[in-house]
Write an enzyme that holds these catalytic residues in place. Structure first.
Site, short mmCIF file in Angstrom:
data_model
loop_
_atom_site.label_atom_id
_atom_site.label_comp_id
_atom_site.label_asym_id
_atom_site.label_seq_id
_atom_site.Cartn_x
_atom_site.Cartn_y
_atom_site.Cartn_z
N ARG A 74 0.83 -1.21 0.00
CA ARG A 74 0.00 0.00 0.00
C ARG A 74 0.87 1.26 0.00
O ARG A 74 0.54 2.27 -0.62
CB ARG A 74 -0.88 -0.06 1.27
CG ARG A 74 -1.93 0.99 1.36
CD ARG A 74 -3.15 0.63 0.55
NE ARG A 74 -4.12 1.69 0.67
CZ ARG A 74 -5.41 1.55 0.49
NH1 ARG A 74 -5.91 0.37 0.17
NH2 ARG A 74 -6.22 2.57 0.62
N ASN A 116 -11.61 16.58 -0.32
CA ASN A 116 -12.42 15.38 -0.58
C ASN A 116 -13.87 15.75 -0.34
O ASN A 116 -14.18 16.59 0.52
CB ASN A 116 -12.00 14.26 0.38
CG ASN A 116 -12.60 12.90 0.00
OD1 ASN A 116 -13.24 12.76 -1.04
ND2 ASN A 116 -12.37 11.92 0.85
N THR A 117 -14.76 15.14 -1.08
CA THR A 117 -16.17 15.32 -0.84
C THR A 117 -16.76 14.04 -0.28
O THR A 117 -16.49 12.94 -0.77
CB THR A 117 -16.92 15.80 -2.10
OG1 THR A 117 -18.31 15.88 -1.80
CG2 THR A 117 -16.69 14.90 -3.28
N HIS A 118 -17.52 14.20 0.82
CA HIS A 118 -18.05 13.05 1.54
C HIS A 118 -19.58 13.17 1.61
O HIS A 118 -20.10 14.25 1.94
CB HIS A 118 -17.44 13.03 2.95
CG HIS A 118 -17.99 11.93 3.80
ND1 HIS A 118 -17.85 10.60 3.45
CD2 HIS A 118 -18.69 11.95 4.95
CE1 HIS A 118 -18.44 9.86 4.38
NE2 HIS A 118 -18.95 10.64 5.29
N ASP A 150 -6.83 15.05 5.70
CA ASP A 150 -5.74 14.80 6.64
C ASP A 150 -5.57 13.29 6.78
O ASP A 150 -6.10 12.53 5.96
CB ASP A 150 -6.00 15.52 7.98
CG ASP A 150 -7.19 14.96 8.74
OD1 ASP A 150 -7.77 13.93 8.31
OD2 ASP A 150 -7.55 15.55 9.78
N ALA A 151 -4.87 12.84 7.81
CA ALA A 151 -4.54 11.42 7.91
C ALA A 151 -5.73 10.57 8.37
O ALA A 151 -5.68 9.34 8.31
CB ALA A 151 -3.37 11.23 8.86
N GLY A 152 -6.80 11.19 8.81
CA GLY A 152 -7.94 10.42 9.31
C GLY A 152 -8.93 10.06 8.22
O GLY A 152 -8.73 10.34 7.04
N ASP A 154 -12.17 10.98 6.78
CA ASP A 154 -13.16 12.07 6.67
C ASP A 154 -13.14 13.00 7.89
O ASP A 154 -14.18 13.48 8.33
CB ASP A 154 -14.58 11.48 6.48
CG ASP A 154 -14.65 10.58 5.24
OD1 ASP A 154 -13.98 10.89 4.24
OD2 ASP A 154 -15.37 9.57 5.28
C1 GAR Z 1 -20.09 10.89 -4.05
O1 GAR Z 1 -21.31 10.92 -3.35
C2 GAR Z 1 -18.94 11.02 -3.09
O2 GAR Z 1 -19.18 11.83 -2.00
C3 GAR Z 1 -18.77 9.60 -2.65
O3 GAR Z 1 -18.92 8.86 -3.82
C4 GAR Z 1 -19.85 9.52 -4.67
C5 GAR Z 1 -19.24 9.61 -6.04
O4 GAR Z 1 -20.18 9.97 -7.00
N1 GAR Z 1 -17.50 9.40 -2.04
C6 GAR Z 1 -17.33 8.67 -0.96
O5 GAR Z 1 -18.21 8.06 -0.40
C7 GAR Z 1 -15.89 8.63 -0.47
N2 GAR Z 1 -15.82 8.04 0.82
P1 GAR Z 1 -19.73 10.30 -8.48
O6 GAR Z 1 -18.74 9.21 -8.92
O7 GAR Z 1 -20.98 10.28 -9.28
O8 GAR Z 1 -19.08 11.65 -8.47
#
Ligand code: GAR
Length: 211
Positions: A74, A116-118, A150-152, A154
């Site tokens: 990894r 990142n978007t969560h 960051d390292a965590g 989300d």
């Molecule tokens: C999004 O909702 C994003 O937040 C999520 O995957 C989806 C991607 O949609 N990401 C996570 O859950 C990361 N932990 P997309 O491929 O249609 O943009």
């Protein structure tokens, strides 16, 4: 990318994806306007054959793939991923549905300028199943969070959040699709602001503009 580029060249975005790439598409569409202040210079993925890579190709954006299974550890994957990103000299790295945790080497090189978007309202429901976990818990409101990685898991400083209602007859899919509508608007609005205005992070508080 704490400060905007002084030469006013558009900020360089590298976007990492793992799936359908609708958030990537929203960024590709937004960056088509020169006034947006950023452009997508490359799209990377942790797997082949995904719609997100096809969207990049269609937009004439270079792509690359770094699969964990092609590396002996990894750590080697993490290093190689950071090298592949570095080849495109990004100001900001955007994880848009990237379903891997980046590691210490990546964070050492791109920490503070990777977002990142969560699909949940942090700090609730971190991890891979934000919409399912929110639905199972029975919350009435959930949403999405844009944060600096960051390292965590989300846990990084929050750039923006957007709330959406949970409806009585929601499935994981209907809820996630509603979240993704809000997520695409949040992502394009706030990545654009980061690119145009710059930002600072102090005691976890993300603020736009230069100090
Ligand atoms: C999004 O909702 C994003 O937040 C999520 O995957 C989806 C991607 O949609 N990401 C996570 O859950 C990361 N932990 P997309 O491929 O249609 O943009």
């Amino acid at each position: 990318m704490p400060t905007p580029r002084t030469d006013r060249a558009p900020a360089r975005l590298v976007v990492l994806v793992s799936g359908g790439g609708t958030n990537l598409q929203a960024l590709l569409d937004a960056t088509a306007d020169p006034a947006y202040g950023a452009r997508v210079v490359a799209v990377g993925a942790d797997r082949d054959g995904i719609e997100g890579l096809a969207r990049a190709d269609k937009a004439d954006v270079p792509t690359f793939v770094a699969r964990v299974k092609d590396y002996t550890s990894r750590e080697h994957w993490d290093h190689a991923l950071a090298d592949k990103v570095a080849a495109f000299d990004p100001d900001l790295v955007v994880l848009a549905g990237f379903m891997k945790l980046v590691g210490p080497d990546f964070i050492a090189r791109y920490g503070g300028r990777t977002v990142n978007t969560h699909p949940a309202l942090s700090p609730s429901f971190p991890g891979m199943h934000g919409p399912a976990d929110a639905l199972a818990y029975g919350v009435k409101v959930t949403g999405c969070t844009l944060f600096v990685v960051d390292a965590g898991v989300d846990t990084g400083p929050i750039v923006a959040q957007s709330a959406v209602p949970v409806l009585d007859d929601d499935s994981v899919d209907t809820l996630h699709e509603r979240i993704k509508v809000a997520e695409r608007a949040m992502l394009t609005e706030f990545v654009g602001r980061m690119a145009r205005e710059g930002f600072t992070i102090t005691d976890r508080k993300v603020r736009f503009g230069t100090p």
